[in-house]
Each structure stands twice: as C-alpha cells, then as structure tokens.
Design an enzyme around this catalytic site. Sequence first.
Site, PDB file in Angstrom:
ATOM      1  N   SER A 149       2.187   2.675   5.188  1.00  0.00           N
ATOM      2  CA  SER A 149       3.192   2.336   4.177  1.00  0.00           C
ATOM      3  C   SER A 149       3.940   3.602   3.781  1.00  0.00           C
ATOM      4  O   SER A 149       3.482   4.730   4.044  1.00  0.00           O
ATOM      5  CB  SER A 149       2.492   1.745   2.948  1.00  0.00           C
ATOM      6  N   TYR A 162      -3.331  -0.163  -3.939  1.00  0.00           N
ATOM      7  CA  TYR A 162      -2.515  -0.219  -2.720  1.00  0.00           C
ATOM      8  C   TYR A 162      -2.198   1.196  -2.242  1.00  0.00           C
ATOM      9  O   TYR A 162      -2.319   1.507  -1.051  1.00  0.00           O
ATOM     10  CB  TYR A 162      -1.229  -0.998  -2.989  1.00  0.00           C
TER      11      TYR A 162
END
Length: 257
Positions: A149, A162
């Site tokens: 990410s 996350y």
Amino acid sequence: MSRNPFDLEGRIALVTGANTGIGQGIALALAKAGSDVVIVARSDPSETRSLVEAEGVRSHVIKADLSSIEPCARIVEETVETFGKLDILVNNAGIIRREDALDFSEEDWDAVMDVNLKVLFFLSQAAARHMTGWTSQNGERGKIVNIASMLTFQGGIRVPSYTASKSGVGGLTKLMANEWAAKGINVNAIAPGYIATNNTAALQADETRNRQILERIPEGRWGDPADIGGAAVFLSSKAANYVQGHILAVDGGWLAR
C-alpha cells in the site's frame, strides 16, 4: 517455447480476494497472459471466473474465509490437487478499519492484522513449501506477489492497524525474498495508489476529496485495476527473475510528488 518473457502459458496462479476490484483486475491480467487462475474469495466470484475463462484459460474457485489461517494449507492442497502444481501466489485479500488512534479497539486491530499480515505469511509459507519442491524438479521459479500500500511508505490517518499491517507486508516481502530466493522463489510486492474500485467509490463521489487526490497525482487520474494487473504479470513472469524483495509502487506518481 515462447520467446515472450511475459508469457505465463502453462503456469498456475492463485489470487486471493479476487471477486472484485484489484483482485479481479490481477486475475484477469494473469489470464490474459496465459495463466490458469485459482480464484480465492469469501463471496461469489462468478463474474471474475467468467472474465478469466473468456480468455481461454482454466479457472478454479475456492471459497475461503481468510480471517484466520485455518484454510491456508487447504487452499494450497486443493490447488495442487486440481492442477498438479502452484507457480504463482498473489496475496491480495485485505481489510481496513477506520477510527482515531486514541479510540482504536483491540478487536479492530486484531481483525486487520490477522487478514493483512498473519494470513499472508502463513499462506505464503504453505505455497513456498510446495514451490521449493516443484521448482527444484523443473527449473522454473515460483513467484509470490504481495499487495502492499502507499501506507507501506506513509503513516496515514485513522487507520493504525492497516498502516501497521501494510508496513509489515513490506518487511515480510524482503524477509521472504532473503530466505527463499536461493530456493527458486521470487518474492516481491505491489503498492497500489488510488485505484478506481467499488472500495473507493465514496472518495470518487466526494467532489472536494476527489479533486484533492487528483491534484496530488502527477498522472492526473485514478488508477485502474488493470494497472495493478500489468505489474502483477511482470512480477509473475520470467522478465522479473532477477527482481527480489522489491516493492513496486503503481501510483501514478503519488510518492514522487
């Protein structure tokens, strides 16, 4: 024998979270490159399966809940039983929970870390145990592609688990490459930028936020799942045989800004 280094004909790829969005884009791209595709999803992946099979390759669906490591060994075993081998693993499945760091719950922390990091590792481990034996027999290389990410590189806001999990994906990608490169396995990751999927529909619909995002991206557009698919084909192919432990940002220039 094909002279195209990106040709995946005869390869067997397993993609998790492939029922929609980025996972679907990756599964379709691998199919277009000639790979048969095992689609792992918790919900109905019939659309993905139809798109894959329209490319003239074989597919197989495995329904699995990746909130725990319980199905990991079974997924690999079923793939090998169905197709005789497993060449490519794409760890795409992931979840996100949003809350201020001061109020973030242990439940939301554990849920995200289990799917995004723990399952990714143990599914990779199960796949690598097969790949090490297979690659030594036929001279091919196994390929593991993790989905990282932008938050592998940045901190983010209101997504502590996350951010931690995707930072961990970056570290694990390098560790697995260090240990498994000599065993005939390439391990790399893709860090997607802002991709137009159903998961980002609300951001795209927010006129102010959408403008802010596009102003930051040098490419001036949202990414498409096919953009991530192209990177996955590269990292899964012979063209990437000397690429190890790399995190490839596919972000339209977001990190360069």
